[in-house]
Design an enzyme around this catalytic site. Structure first.
Site, mmCIF file in Angstrom:
data_model
loop_
_atom_site.group_PDB
_atom_site.id
_atom_site.type_symbol
_atom_site.label_atom_id
_atom_site.label_comp_id
_atom_site.label_asym_id
_atom_site.label_seq_id
_atom_site.Cartn_x
_atom_site.Cartn_y
_atom_site.Cartn_z
ATOM 1 N N ASP A 145 5.149 9.093 -2.932
ATOM 2 C CA ASP A 145 3.956 9.505 -3.682
ATOM 3 C C ASP A 145 3.697 10.983 -3.380
ATOM 4 O O ASP A 145 4.294 11.550 -2.463
ATOM 5 C CB ASP A 145 2.745 8.655 -3.249
ATOM 6 N N SER A 146 2.756 11.552 -4.120
ATOM 7 C CA SER A 146 2.372 12.946 -3.867
ATOM 8 C C SER A 146 1.575 13.079 -2.565
ATOM 9 O O SER A 146 1.363 14.186 -2.096
ATOM 10 C CB SER A 146 1.513 13.449 -5.021
ATOM 11 N N CYS B 253 3.627 6.403 -7.571
ATOM 12 C CA CYS B 253 2.811 7.501 -8.095
ATOM 13 C C CYS B 253 2.882 7.395 -9.614
ATOM 14 O O CYS B 253 3.981 7.421 -10.186
ATOM 15 C CB CYS B 253 3.400 8.825 -7.616
ATOM 16 N N GLU C 144 -7.429 12.610 -0.519
ATOM 17 C CA GLU C 144 -6.561 13.332 0.426
ATOM 18 C C GLU C 144 -7.369 13.910 1.597
ATOM 19 O O GLU C 144 -6.833 14.122 2.671
ATOM 20 C CB GLU C 144 -5.789 14.447 -0.295
ATOM 21 N N CYS D 229 -3.879 5.518 -10.979
ATOM 22 C CA CYS D 229 -3.443 6.493 -9.979
ATOM 23 C C CYS D 229 -3.487 5.745 -8.655
ATOM 24 O O CYS D 229 -4.488 5.074 -8.365
ATOM 25 C CB CYS D 229 -4.386 7.685 -9.956
ATOM 26 N N HIS E 46 -3.952 6.646 -5.794
ATOM 27 C CA HIS E 46 -5.009 7.081 -4.860
ATOM 28 C C HIS E 46 -6.324 6.326 -5.103
ATOM 29 O O HIS E 46 -7.160 6.248 -4.210
ATOM 30 C CB HIS E 46 -5.306 8.578 -5.040
HETATM 31 N N1 DGL Z 1 -1.091 9.042 -6.602
HETATM 32 C C1 DGL Z 1 -0.586 9.729 -7.708
HETATM 33 C C2 DGL Z 1 -0.663 8.979 -9.003
HETATM 34 O O1 DGL Z 1 -0.641 7.775 -8.961
HETATM 35 C C3 DGL Z 1 -0.665 11.211 -7.797
HETATM 36 C C4 DGL Z 1 -1.958 11.875 -7.737
HETATM 37 C C5 DGL Z 1 -1.812 13.370 -7.735
HETATM 38 O O2 DGL Z 1 -1.056 13.872 -6.901
HETATM 39 O O3 DGL Z 1 -2.432 14.040 -8.555
HETATM 40 O O4 DGL Z 1 -0.686 9.540 -10.065
#
Ligand code: DGL
Length: 269
Positions: A9-10, A72, A151, A183, A185
């Site tokens: 993931d990011s 992600c 984050e 997302c 996150h």
């Molecule tokens: N967790 C990620 C997603 O599902 C990336 C969020 C990001 O880095 O902007 O899109």
């Protein structure tokens, strides 16, 4: 040697998928990579996200994984097919599993999606949902302020509540009964998102459905881990390891072994 499941993931978002993988298949060894130095991916151009995903997959392939999960949505939307064409192991994304879960949940046929700018711009969810059910109505909204909150580990505060409340306002006008957390996150913020949307809206995150898809593939291909003892997982991140470790331990509820990775982009890319 046990071959691991590689999950990327990011940043910390993919840990939501890791937790489900550990819960559903506790014998599987996980190698996780969070690109915390370059998060967020959401506002970046698609080509850049493809390049970053490619670099991480190159890095993770040294561990000889038996499967890759792109945990992600932003990277799944733009890089899934590219990564599948590059490696000879199964590659699972998070958009199809999340869409399946939403279709199962909705009764009104009106589904909301919140995600990053990149995910919303790609229309990947709309396409996946309409492939499953062409009659479905979809309302998408980008919420670029959510990932930075996660984050920073800022899951519950006055500022978090206010950001979520004002960001979700446009969706409150729409009679949806299901909202996809598009997302990885966002499950960190699920309590507040649920509070803002109200009890009539079911929140869907792709974590458990993605872990189920992974489990089905491993079963079908006879690749489930067989050793009796529990594995030692490994976590890598490209940015500040302290914050990553704190969030990971809080979310996973266990001590983690973390290796910070210093990117040398020209050599890896
Ligand atoms: N967790 C990620 C997603 O599902 C990336 C969020 C990001 O880095 O902007 O899109």
């Amino acid at each position: 040697m046990q071959r691991p499941i590689a999950i990327l993931d990011s940043g910390v978002g993919g840990l939501t998928v890791v937790r489900e993988v550990m819960r559903q298949l506790p014998r599987e060894k996980v190698i996780y990579f969070g690109d915390t130095a370059r998060t967020p991916y959401g506002p970046r151009p698609a080509e850049e996200v493809v390049r970053f995903t490619d670099e991480i997959v190159t890095y993770l392939m040294q561990f000889k994984p038996k499967m890759i999960i792109i945990a992600c949505n932003t990277a799944t939307a733009v890089a899934l097919e590219h990564i599948r064409s590059r490696v000879d192991i199964p590659v699972v994304g998070v958009i199809n599993p999340g869409s399946r879960a939403a279709i199962k949940s909705t009764k009104s046929g009106i589904v909301g999606i919140i995600g990053t700018i990149g995910t919303v711009r790609s229309q990947a969810y709309e396409e996946a949902l309409k492939r499953l059910n062409p009659n479905i109505h979809v309302a998408s909204l980008a919420c670029p302020l959510f990932v930075p909150l996660v984050e920073q580990g800022n899951f519950r505060s006055e500022q978090t509540f206010e950001t979520i409340r004002s960001s979700l306002e446009p969706l409150k006008e729409i009679p949806l009964d299901t909202l996809i957390l598009g997302c990885t996150h966002y499950p960190f913020l699920a309590d507040t998102i649920g509070e803002v949307m109200g009890p009539g809206v079911k929140l869907i995150s792709s974590d458990s459905e993605t872990a189920r898809e992974m489990s089905a593939i491993l079963q079908e291909t006879g690749k489930l881990a067989a050793q009796p003892e529990l594995p030692v997982h490994q976590f890598f991140c490209s940015g500040d390891p302290r914050l990553f470790k704190r969030i990971a331990q809080q979310w996973l509820g266990e001590q983690i072994e973390l290796t910070p990775v210093v990117w040398q982009i020209p050599q890896i890319g």
